[in-house]
Design an enzyme around this catalytic site. Structure first.
Site, PDB file in Angstrom:
ATOM      1  CE1 TYR A 129      -3.845   2.177   0.147  1.00  0.00           C
ATOM      2  CE2 TYR A 129      -2.430   3.504   1.559  1.00  0.00           C
ATOM      3  CZ  TYR A 129      -3.551   3.381   0.755  1.00  0.00           C
ATOM      4  OH  TYR A 129      -4.375   4.456   0.565  1.00  0.00           O
ATOM      5  CD  GLN A 190     -11.187   2.799  -0.825  1.00  0.00           C
ATOM      6  OE1 GLN A 190     -11.381   2.753   0.398  1.00  0.00           O
ATOM      7  NE2 GLN A 190     -11.056   3.941  -1.474  1.00  0.00           N
ATOM      8  CG  ASN A 213      -5.781   7.118   5.879  1.00  0.00           C
ATOM      9  OD1 ASN A 213      -6.032   5.914   6.011  1.00  0.00           O
ATOM     10  ND2 ASN A 213      -6.420   7.882   5.017  1.00  0.00           N
ATOM     11  CD  GLN A 258      11.438  11.111  13.082  1.00  0.00           C
ATOM     12  OE1 GLN A 258      12.521  10.817  12.622  1.00  0.00           O
ATOM     13  NE2 GLN A 258      10.329  10.524  12.689  1.00  0.00           N
ATOM     14  CG  HIS A 261       8.497  12.261   8.718  1.00  0.00           C
ATOM     15  ND1 HIS A 261       8.282  11.875   7.421  1.00  0.00           N
ATOM     16  CD2 HIS A 261       9.769  11.911   9.001  1.00  0.00           C
ATOM     17  CE1 HIS A 261       9.386  11.319   6.949  1.00  0.00           C
ATOM     18  NE2 HIS A 261      10.306  11.335   7.881  1.00  0.00           N
ATOM     19  CD  GLU A 326      10.197   5.272  13.163  1.00  0.00           C
ATOM     20  OE1 GLU A 326       9.761   6.300  13.716  1.00  0.00           O
ATOM     21  OE2 GLU A 326       9.880   4.947  12.005  1.00  0.00           O
ATOM     22  CG  HIS A 327      14.407   7.012  13.062  1.00  0.00           C
ATOM     23  ND1 HIS A 327      13.132   7.530  13.045  1.00  0.00           N
ATOM     24  CD2 HIS A 327      14.545   6.319  11.908  1.00  0.00           C
ATOM     25  CE1 HIS A 327      12.526   7.162  11.919  1.00  0.00           C
ATOM     26  NE2 HIS A 327      13.348   6.421  11.203  1.00  0.00           N
ATOM     27  CG  ASP A 360      14.514   8.885   6.562  1.00  0.00           C
ATOM     28  OD1 ASP A 360      14.237   7.863   7.210  1.00  0.00           O
ATOM     29  OD2 ASP A 360      14.278  10.037   6.957  1.00  0.00           O
ATOM     30  CD  GLU A 414       0.197 -33.015  26.808  1.00  0.00           C
ATOM     31  OE1 GLU A 414       1.112 -32.240  27.126  1.00  0.00           O
ATOM     32  OE2 GLU A 414      -0.177 -33.155  25.621  1.00  0.00           O
ATOM     33  CG  HIS A 419      -1.662 -36.879  20.335  1.00  0.00           C
ATOM     34  ND1 HIS A 419      -2.960 -36.552  20.089  1.00  0.00           N
ATOM     35  CD2 HIS A 419      -0.942 -35.775  19.959  1.00  0.00           C
ATOM     36  CE1 HIS A 419      -3.037 -35.325  19.603  1.00  0.00           C
ATOM     37  NE2 HIS A 419      -1.815 -34.828  19.505  1.00  0.00           N
TER      38      HIS A 419
END
Lengths: 432, 432
Positions: A129, A190, A213, A258, A261, A326-327, A360, A414, A419
């Site tokens: 995506y 969708q 999003n 950062q 963004h 993250e970074h 990046d 068990e 088994h």
């Protein structure tokens, strides 16, 4: 922006708030997303065309869902040779790094009569995506698609919304360079539905990656299980650790890279020098003014930014491990020690000449990374996302004779008769 | 049970229904689970004690939540030496196999001025859920806990419900042998909540593994993101492929070993010989009668079982890849070819002397495996679940000079000024 000294009495309380204030909540879109998923599942292409007209203001027919080879070729012609070359540099370095990840299979015999191990295989197909509008980054296409092709995924389908019919030439070119096999002008929940369930035009895939999003994130969450997904990404963050032997403007720009963004992004600066901290704060305020995305960066910095003055790098390591950023940029003399002490981080950038922005685009390691503390338990995107292991076990007569009785004993306690019998009956047939 | 020939005209339709009929839906418990999670998040131990009294009929105080070392020691004394030894055999073999998985770090220099790679580190902590009652399997404790300890996870907290206060000695002993560091008598969604959010007595963990009922599965789904989780397991399945050179009773027992787990379990038998197929069907009906869990196995076999007669092993491979089974047994002469043709399976068991039950207990490879077709995109539990990668990138002056301009070009077309400036300002400072 929070300006904190670790020595202040309310430090822990404020610091902990920094870690939790940005939690992403997609529950508001849960119901609309469920409705979209159901509609696409039931009505296929027809639903895709309806949503594309409604959300992207683009009336299309089924045969126009797929972006044609000609459109992709035309995209190339719109791009400057300099930029095409820059994409090549990026693609080359990303591919090289990911090729080194190919994991070894395991196959051995043990002394009990078994041959065992596992083998890695790629998935058959993956879906990518790509968001539309300002969040459509060609670098992100490269970072998501190349690991899939390096892993050996044969079919790689991409969905990207084209609001008002606008194609993004760089995104198309990046997809082509990265080995994407088919591209569809469909976005939002969708698109995720089409990739997960399949429609007449878009065949279902096994795994879906890529940012989006709240609708896209929630849709991925809802189809998880039927297909695999990469992590649901939250807002991005960086922790920059630097001593006073650095240029305050460079540090400021790293923090702002950062912040620009996303209004929810978080930039945290850690230093051991109060005077240098002040210089960096001033530089941030100065540099903010010249950014194209000043409005976004300003909100991020003011609401979520932080400057923390520590007493020692040991103390910095403790904070970093709590943040699990993250970074992480390390620009201190003893960066090797600090590097060893960091247990949790998505990606680390070391030294003055390695701003996160290098990573990046052209560093090689992936820029799709665990956000909001998820580095405690997860990793950045890699070819492991697109491969899976099948274990195998082969026994000869000695194998089952050696360890079968232990298995029968456990199976019986068990309460699993079949088994136990599946083993004991074979043992009996060997006695004959 | 469906008895199918691939040559029959409605084969595809019936086969496809087999693949989708068992989808697990936890939506009915979504709201009660959300309520339990919220209550534990807000009220901590108090909520845990309330739920334990309500659901497990066990009134306890906060100080009794944790199972004591004495209780664990007492559990050992209840178990026969033979059974303790069987657990040792299992633990030893599981540990050996998982130790071979430890992944290599990556660290290299390239000719552009970069030092880069990644390193694997274990998570700090993990939580292990173990169901109560009849589904409390010591083998499952070993399979979930050993990969964590082999990965190097320091803290491993286990939650297990103790209905009416009944402890399961084998589960406690297995936990102790596997290296679990703390055990709590808490079950259900409330246990998942405690592990994810933490309470006064139970500290939060980074990752939660282990099987459970719909409440536990839904709770794991809801806390995913805040913590990591293993896959949400659906009902279990096996595909047994055998030619007529096998004992029909052994094959029947292998099929029933799957069916006896759960009414939703699925056993599929594939052979190339109609007469042998009939013998196996008869043997299933015979063996069913002697099982302790006959009622469960019967429902599973009747509702979800299938026998498929194929024209060739090639055809079998195609069907297997569509099923992507959790467990696959190959008992045919050409099993090597078939083994190569299988792209999607959780675990494969090869040869007459390797029933799947061996793998459930003492084979070595993990028995926690992707169900319901998830083997298309995911793998069994391994030490990879308990480790994560941090990538790193270090540049010298040449590095940024070599690839910085490409990054600046892409950053500028993406409209990210601070990204571009963080590199170009450094390039400028190098020119001086």
């Amino acid at each position: 922006m929070q300006y904190l000294m670790t020595t202040q009495s309310d430090f822990s309380a404020i610091f902990n708030r920094l870690l939790t204030e940005r939690a992403m909540d997609t529950s508001a879109v849960k119901h609309p997303v469920t409705e979209i998923l159901e509609n696409v599942k039931t009505n296929g292409d027809t639903a895709l065309c309806e949503y594309t007209e409604r959300f992207d203001r683009l009336p299309i027919t089924t045969s126009e869902l797929r972006i044609t080879d000609k459109e992709i070729k035309d995209a190339y012609n719109e791009i400057s040779p300099e930029l095409l070359e820059a994409l090549d540099v990026a693609a080359y370095r990303i591919r090289s790094f990911h090729e080194k990840q190919l994991p070894p299979n395991l196959h051995y015999e043990d002394d009990s009569g078994f041959e065992l191990g596992y083998r890695w295989r790629p998935m058959d197909s993956a879906g990518l995506y790509v968001p539309g509008g300002t969040a459509a980054y060609p670098s992100s296409v490269l970072m998501n698609a190349i690991p899939a092709t390096v892993a050996g995924v044969k079919r790689l389908a991409m969905c990207v919304p084209t609001p008002d019919g606008q194609l993004n030439p760089l995104v198309l070119a990046a997809a082509h360079k990265a080995g994407v096999t088919e591209i569809y002008r469909v976005g939002g929940a969708q698109a995720v539905a089409a990739l997960a369930y399949g429609t007449e035009t878009i065949s279902a895939v096994d795994y879906i990656v890529g940012p989006g999003n709240a609708y896209v994130a929630e849709a991925k969450r809802q189809v998880y299980g039927l297909v695999g997904i990469d992590s649901v990404a939250g807002p991005s963050e960086v922790v920059v650790v630097a001593d006073k032997d650095n240029n305050p403007t460079h540090i400021a720009l790293d923090l702002l890279a950062q912040s620009e963004h996303d209004k929810m992004a978080q930039s945290i600066f850690i230093t051991n020098d109060k005077e240098f901290a002040d210089q960096v704060v001033n530089a941030v305020n100065e540099q903010l003014e010249i950014l194209a995305r000043k409005d976004i960066a300003k909100v991020s910095w003011e609401n979520h930014g932080a400057v923390i003055v520590v007493q020692s790098w040991n103390e910095a390591a403790i904070l970093i491990n709590k943040i699990a950023p993250e970074h992480l940029e390390l620009m201190v003399e003893e960066s090797n020690n600090l590097f060893e002490d960091v247990r949790h981080a998505g990606a680390i950038f070391i030294g003055k000449w390695c701003p996160e922005a290098i990573g990046d685009y052209v560093g090689g390691p992936n820029h799709v990374l665990p956000t909001s503390g998820a580095a405690r338990f997860s990793s950045g995107l890699s070819i492991f996302d697109f491969m899976k292991r099948t274990t195998f076990l082969k026994s000869n007569e000695q194998g089952i004779e050696n360890v079968g009785p232990a298995a029968v004993a456990i199976a019986n306690t068990e309460g699993l008769t079949a088994h136990a019998l599946s083993i004991s009956q074979r043992l009996k047939s060997l006695e004959k």
